[in-house]
Structure formats: structure tokens, C-alpha cells
Design a protein around this motif. Sequence first.
Motif, mmCIF file in Angstrom:
data_model
loop_
_atom_site.group_PDB
_atom_site.id
_atom_site.type_symbol
_atom_site.label_atom_id
_atom_site.label_comp_id
_atom_site.label_asym_id
_atom_site.label_seq_id
_atom_site.Cartn_x
_atom_site.Cartn_y
_atom_site.Cartn_z
ATOM 1 N N ARG A 54 0.842 -1.198 -0.114
ATOM 2 C CA ARG A 54 -0.014 -0.019 -0.102
ATOM 3 C C ARG A 54 1.037 1.105 -0.022
ATOM 4 N N GLU A 57 2.618 1.838 -3.471
ATOM 5 C CA GLU A 57 1.605 2.251 -4.441
ATOM 6 C C GLU A 57 1.173 3.898 -4.062
ATOM 7 N N ARG B 6 0.239 6.775 -7.959
ATOM 8 C CA ARG B 6 -0.981 6.134 -8.160
ATOM 9 C C ARG B 6 -1.241 5.416 -9.518
ATOM 10 N N SER B 9 0.893 2.727 -10.762
ATOM 11 C CA SER B 9 0.249 1.388 -9.952
ATOM 12 C C SER B 9 -0.676 0.639 -10.444
ATOM 13 N N LEU B 10 -1.730 1.776 -10.942
ATOM 14 C CA LEU B 10 -3.165 1.417 -11.314
ATOM 15 C C LEU B 10 -2.791 0.845 -12.866
ATOM 16 N N ARG B 71 -4.373 -3.162 -3.359
ATOM 17 C CA ARG B 71 -4.179 -2.685 -4.493
ATOM 18 C C ARG B 71 -4.664 -1.416 -5.052
ATOM 19 N N THR B 72 -4.221 -0.557 -5.831
ATOM 20 C CA THR B 72 -4.965 0.612 -6.557
ATOM 21 C C THR B 72 -5.890 -0.097 -7.567
#
Lengths: 108, 882
Positions: A54, A57, B6, B9-10, B71-72
Motif C-alpha cells: 500500500r 503504491e 498511483r 500502480s493502477l 492494491r489501487t
Amino acid sequence: MPATNLLQGTLDLLILKALALTEMHGLAISHRIAQITNGTFRVKPGSLFPALHRMEEAGWLASAWGDSENNRRAKYYRLTAAGRRQLQAETRQWETIAVAMASALRAN
Amino acid sequence: MLLLSRLASLRRNLFTRPRVERDLDDELHAYLDQLTEEKRAAGMGAAEARRIARIELGGLEQVKEEVRQVRTGQMLEELLQDLRYGMRTLRKNPAFTVVALLALALGIGANTAMFSVAYGILLRPLPYANADRVAVVFMRYFPRDFAFGTMCMRDYLMWKENNRAFEDPSLFTSRRMDIGGKEGAPEQVQGASVTAGFFSTLEVRPLIGRAFAAGEDQPTTGALAVIGESIWRRRFAANTGVLGQSILVNGAPATVIGVMPGVFQFPQRQTEVWTNLLLNPPTRYGPWFYRGVARLKPGVTLPQAQAELNNIGLRMMQQNSFYKRLTLPVLGLRDALLGVTLKPAILVLAGAVGLVLLIAVVNVANLMLARATVREREMALRLSLGAGRGRLVRQLLTESVLLALMGGAAGLALAWGGIALVRAWNPGNLPLIDSVRLDAGALGFMLFVSMLTGVLFGLAPALESARADLNSTIKEGGRASAASQARGRTRAALVVCEIAVSLTLLVGAGLLLRSFANLQRVTGGFSAPPRQILTMLISPGDRKYKDARAGLAFYDEVLRRARNVPGVETAAVTDSLPPDRQGDADTFAIEGQPLAPGEINPIISDVTVSPDFFQTLGIPLIKGRYFTAHDTQDLAPVAIVSEGFVRRFLPNQDALGKRIRQSGPGFGNNWMQIVGVVGNVKYLGLTVDTDPAYYMPLAQSYGLRLYLAVRCSGDAARLADTLRRKIQSIDPGVTLAQIGAMDQSLAWSVSQPRFDTMLLSLFAGIALLLAAVGIYGLIAYSVAQRTHEIGVRMALGAARADVVRMVVRQGASLAALGIVLGLGGAFALTRLLKTLLFGIGATDALTFAAAPVGSMLVVLLATFVPALRATRISPVVALRYE
């Protein structure tokens, strides 16, 4: 304090603190946390890994594969610039809370 | 920076998922290895170290799942998973999917189309500014007695003088017009004569040029014309030079001053030319050609205006003893355009299609409930394997929404096609059809309703099974649980509702079908085969043929040429044609039959015909003789009357030899001797039952524009072109219009009832089909559930017939309940159809008897299939089952 029942914010702060000096892999992070809290917090993998992923990310941590001390491959985590800022901010916040809580509990 | 992280990551999580997963797996294994190493370093044996390390890790897959949860894009990922799973489930149950989609598509499609039509016709703002403040004023009076009839110039002047409620009342009348002769070939178009305030009342602006200015209806004004966009493009190549140009209208020059946009379609959809109506001071009452149009003053309501008009009507009667029971009915512009029967018809159809949607939705609900029972075990199993309840519910929701969206897409296609068809074909001859288009609001609402159904009926049982006791559900292995029994009852109730609602629709459709059959049996009063009669409207042009002598010679030539065309048997000209093209109408007097003071005979059709008219159409001679070529201008005036005329005005008397005359204001003392009595003919539409008429020979009552009617030995439409050429070659100024066979006229005159009947039958058919599918599904499912029981029965000696009877009885009892409820509903609702029915009552016994029988037959058929399947159950297999 039951070791499993870590508040999320506390765990985040402990991980950031553990990584403040150097990059580490997962097992080392949990050892380091146990060490710096004098064994009070023992972070289990079921909490540690979700937290690491987390935070990665979120951009506070970065990870890379490397070789461990006994020549095994392991994933190393380190703080990013944003992670450092986060560590400072959370440290300040925690200190404020700690002082406030201590004073509250001492009051009659 | 953080946002970028972000997004990165996505992207990683969504598009390189296998790598992300492998990476996680590697990381955890590395952790496990390190931990094992540590334990061994602390002195444990290899196997023991590994075991302890695993215990400390706490389950590799669980940790992975925990990581995945943070997770994103996890939600998105799960949604995609659910969609994929949903598609797979739908594909795996094609029967369920097809039936559910079909139900949704039909329900949504039919509703969206119907509501778009209803909205376009009843609600979409008219293309005139503030059209809701514009009203049309009619006149109704005895002896004419048309509910929405016309007034004469004197009445208009009196209205205008006493008017307080409206701004500047205008007057208009529709008429056929011959355009051209000077520039390009002449043609007949639909036109209107209107007073100066007409366009400003409707607040419509011309495309180019100007509309009539105040005062341009005064007798000193020259002839002006405003033309429509369509004729401007057709005849003048959209050239702005047309302004100021002089064109011929009915043979007289008129100056074009403006062009109206194509959306302006008043008083009629086809109106293409508006000329200024000159208000010459009338010397007498009549002719009654006109209607009024006016804008309500601010703050005045329609009922207030009506009250004022009622007073003015009273004064009109006081001033002219000719008028009896006179009223000036006023309608809003939209109602005037729609006519009186269309609105109830559209509302009935919209209500009917709503019921279809209800049935479709109930069907889907039923399917969902059935499936929930089948999937009870699957859900219990997944729950016990650790799936979160929320996750299960979310997945079922995704499936329902997926189904609704697919059904909605199919429905949209259906609606789009349906609307395109209705617009292009306009089978109901509906006014305002140009404002009908696919309505997003209607589609959205339908989609919402169907989604709601899917969600409610898919989710409720899912939640229930999510709560269910897992142990017993899995052990029962799909045999009836308490929850599924409750669902069985709900499903039965839903099917009963479906049958009831579909029967209600069936009764409604049955009534309209019977009514339409009655309408089709109405002949119009002539016996010649409609396909063999060709008719057209001829205008020889005003300039040369206004004079009777020239005109009669012209029509003699027309008839001579027509008769010479091979295939033509007889030919005649007339100013009226059945079923609904009435020419003149007037009141009359009968010699030696004085009326009570102040009494007057009603205004009835007075038809001008050439001698062969009756033979051409096949109108029977009851008594006396038809007209002949000898009934000319120079001889004594003669008349023929209809059977209905005799029955009403000369009962129990010999009509032959009696003398009648036209007696409206402005007619002389021209007595005509009755020489014949003929059968009744309908000139006011097939649904008007009493339509007495009197006939006059053309030579004694010349009119300029006449219909040619030709009776052919074969198909009349094939001769249209030949006849057109033959007649036009008499004089290049001649224009022809409305060329067609009589069967088309007959069909056209009932196009709206046919449209209503077709649509309601279609809706009832869909409803019945859906209901049949519903009960089929219920019974088939119940047979499948009772396989075991049926097997036992058969093992104990039940015959196949017993099994069939048992299954069919189950369906029949549901059907019976549904039919009783449906008959009640039909009884309550069909009275809404009353105004649309012809020749039968709203509680027609035959319909009310036949519809339930038909409904029952369909239901029994639907239950018979699974019943037969039940008899094929082998007791051995059934008992070994599970």
C-alpha cells in the motif's frame, strides 16, 4: 499490547521509521520493528506485506530486487523523498498525540 | 508526484497483472526461505524449520489476498472479474439468457417506441412559439350539426366585434389550389386562405420575405401569397428571387411575399400556399367555410374564453333565426390538430404497452427467482470457501445490471427501428408525426425500471441464500429448502399476475379487432369492387372553365376519352365520393310540407353527379330511374334522393314526383322533381351511420373541381397513368390530384383504427407470449424439482396419463386464477376503449368469452410440454438421482 492489533497509522509510522536509515527486505523490517520497540510490536506477514504494498503504491516506498546477506534474492524497500516527508509529518503528529495522551492519562 | 505513482500502480495492476502476481509470489517465497534459514540457523531441523516458518507466515494465499485487497484499482479489477464471470454464467445458460433478454428487449423497445410516439404527439412543444396560448374556434349549429364545424364571414365579424378574450381573432379556410400555368406546369396543391393576423397569431416567422401585414385582408388589397418551403424548393429552386414575383393561384395572379419554413404545417400538414382572405362585407349568411384561430390574452384561460364565446353564440342565434342550438366550441391548438379520437387512442396504447413492460419485468423477476434457487448451492459453497458476502452480492448485482444493459441495448435497437418505421410509413396517418423521435427520457426510464427489477429480484434471493444455513443447504443438494419453497409461491403469484394482465390486454385487443372487423364490413354503400374503381380530382383551371357551358363540354370530353381507354367499363364525374369525401352540403325544403315556424331541415350531403355515377360505383336503384343524358340545363330540374332521405323525411309516402329545393340562404325557388330513389352511400366516413343525401345532375348544377370515377374490368391502379395522360392532353392547364384506387381510399379512411388495432394486438400478443413463457418456465422448473417424487409415483404404479394430468392441473389452476383476475381487470379497463369501438359495446360477450379460452389454451399448451417431459422420467434413474 497484543501484537496483532496494530493500528494502521502506527504500523505505517513504524515501517517508515525502520527504513529511515537504510533499505531493507521484509523480514529485516519486521525484525527491526521488534528491535526498536523492544519487542512490543511483532509485525506478522499478513499485516506487513499489505502495508508495504500500500505504501509503495502511495509513493512513499520504492522497491527493488537485491541479494540478501546470505546470498538469497530478496525484495528491498527504501524510503522515497515523499516517504521521508511523510515520516517527518507523522512523527510530529504522533509526538503531539503522545504528549496529549500522556497528559490526559495523568490528569485526575 | 504521488498521483503519478498511483496512476503507475493502477496501470501496472490492471495491465501487467500476471507479472505483479509473480512478483508477489516471489517476494513471499523469498520471505519464507529467509525465515526458514533463520530457524535453521537457530538450530532447528530442515523440516521443522520450514513448518514453523509456514505457520508464522500464516497461509501464503491469505497473505496474497490481503495484499491484493489494498492494491489501487482493486474495485475495478473485481468489477471486470464479475463482468467476465457474469458473461460466462449468461453464456452457460442460453435458455435463461435468451428468454430474459427477449423479454427485456421487447418490453423496453415497445415502451420506448410507444412513449416516444405519445410524447411527440401529445407533449412535445409545437414548432410555434407559445402554442399553448393559441386556440381554434369552431361553430356547431343545427341544421348542420357538425361537432367541430365551420362558420361564415358574418359570424366571424360578430365574434370579432364582441371579443374580449382573444387578441385579434383570425379567420382561415383550407382549399385546393391550382398553382402555376405561367411559370412551369400547373399543379394542384393544398392551400389556405387566411386573414392578415393569421401568422402573427401563430407567432411564426417566414424563412425569407414577410408574412401578411395588418390590413392586408381589406377588400382594397391585391392578391398576395405566402408559399411553403417545400413548394419553394420544388417549383422555384429555393430562389430568393421568388419574392415579389407574380404567380397564378386558381388562374388569378398573386404576388409572393414570403416563404414559410417546412415545420409550419397549419391548418393542414400538406398546406403549401397561404393567400390573403379578403374581408368583403358579406351581404348574406354563408358560405360556412371558415374556422377561427386566435391567441388568448394574457391571464385569460380557455374555459373563460369558452364562456365568452357561449354568450356570443347566443347573440348569433338571436340575430339569425336560421341557427338553432348554436355553440362556438373552442379547442387548444394541439387538440385541434389531433382531433378528438386520437388522444384517447394514444393513451390507451401507452397504458397497454406499460402493461407489456410489467409482464416483461415480472418474467425477468421470475427467471431470476428460479435461478436463485438453482444457484442456492453454488452460493453456499462459495461462502463456505471464504468468499465475502458483500463480494457475492456485488457479483450478483453486476450480473443483473449486465443483463438489464444488454436487454436495454436490444430494446433501444428495437425502439429505434420501430420509430423510424412509424415515421416513414405513418400507418396511422397521425398528425404531428414529424415531432416523434426516439426519446432519451423514455429509454432512460425503461432501463431504470428493468435494472431495478433485475436488482430486486436477483439480489433479494441472493441475500437470503447468503444468510442461509450453509450446512443444510449443501446437504440438501438443491432439494426444496424453506427459502426456495417461499420463492416457489412468489413465482406462482407472479405467473398468475402475468396471465391476468395479458388476458386484460387480450380482451382489449379482441374488442378492437371485432370493432375493426365491423368497420371492414361497412361497404360505403356501393357494390363495385373497390380495387376496380379509379378516382382522381380534376381541376380544369378557373380561367377557361368557370362558365358552365365550357365546363360541361370539358367534362363530356373527359368522360368520352376515359371510356375509350381499353379496360374501362364506365366513367362518371361527381363532387363527392365515398367513403369520406363530401362535397357540398345544404339544407332543403319539400314542396307542400310546411315546417313548424322557425323549424328547418338539417343540412345534408347534396351531391352533383354525371349520369353514369350510380352505375359506375354500383349504387342500387330502389325506385324510379337514374339520371340520363337528357337531364340537361334546358329541361325541368330533377333530383334523386337516398333511401335514408325517404325514410327520414318522406316516411310512408311515395317519394317519386315530389319536389324539393335547396333552401339555404341565397338559393332561389328552383324546385327539383324527385325521379329516383337510390341506396344509401357514406360521404362522411364509414362510421357515420345516418347520412341522407340528395343528388342533382351535373348539367343542372355545375361545379368546377370534380372527381372522376372510373370502373375498370381489372385492377384499376394499372390504368392510372394512361388516364392521366389522356385527360391532361385535353388542356395543358388541367391539373390532377389524389389519383388512386378506391380500395386505397377505404383503407386510408380507417388507417387510424387499423393502427390502434394493430398495435394493441401486437402488444397483447407479446404479453400472451411472455405469459406463456412464464408459466412454461414455472412448470418446467417444478417438474425438474419433482423428478424424485414423480419417479416414486411412477414406481408405485402411476400411469403416464396420471402424471400429465397432475402437472397440467397445476398449470391450469394457476391459469384459472389468473383468468378470473384478468377478466375483472378487463371489465374495469376496457371501458376506456369505448370511444374507439365501432358496432360493439365495451363488454362484448363474445370477446369476453373467447379471450379467456384462448388464454387458457395457450397456458395449457405451455404446461403440456413439461408435462410430457415428466412422463419420460425413468423411475429407476429418478430414484437413483443424487
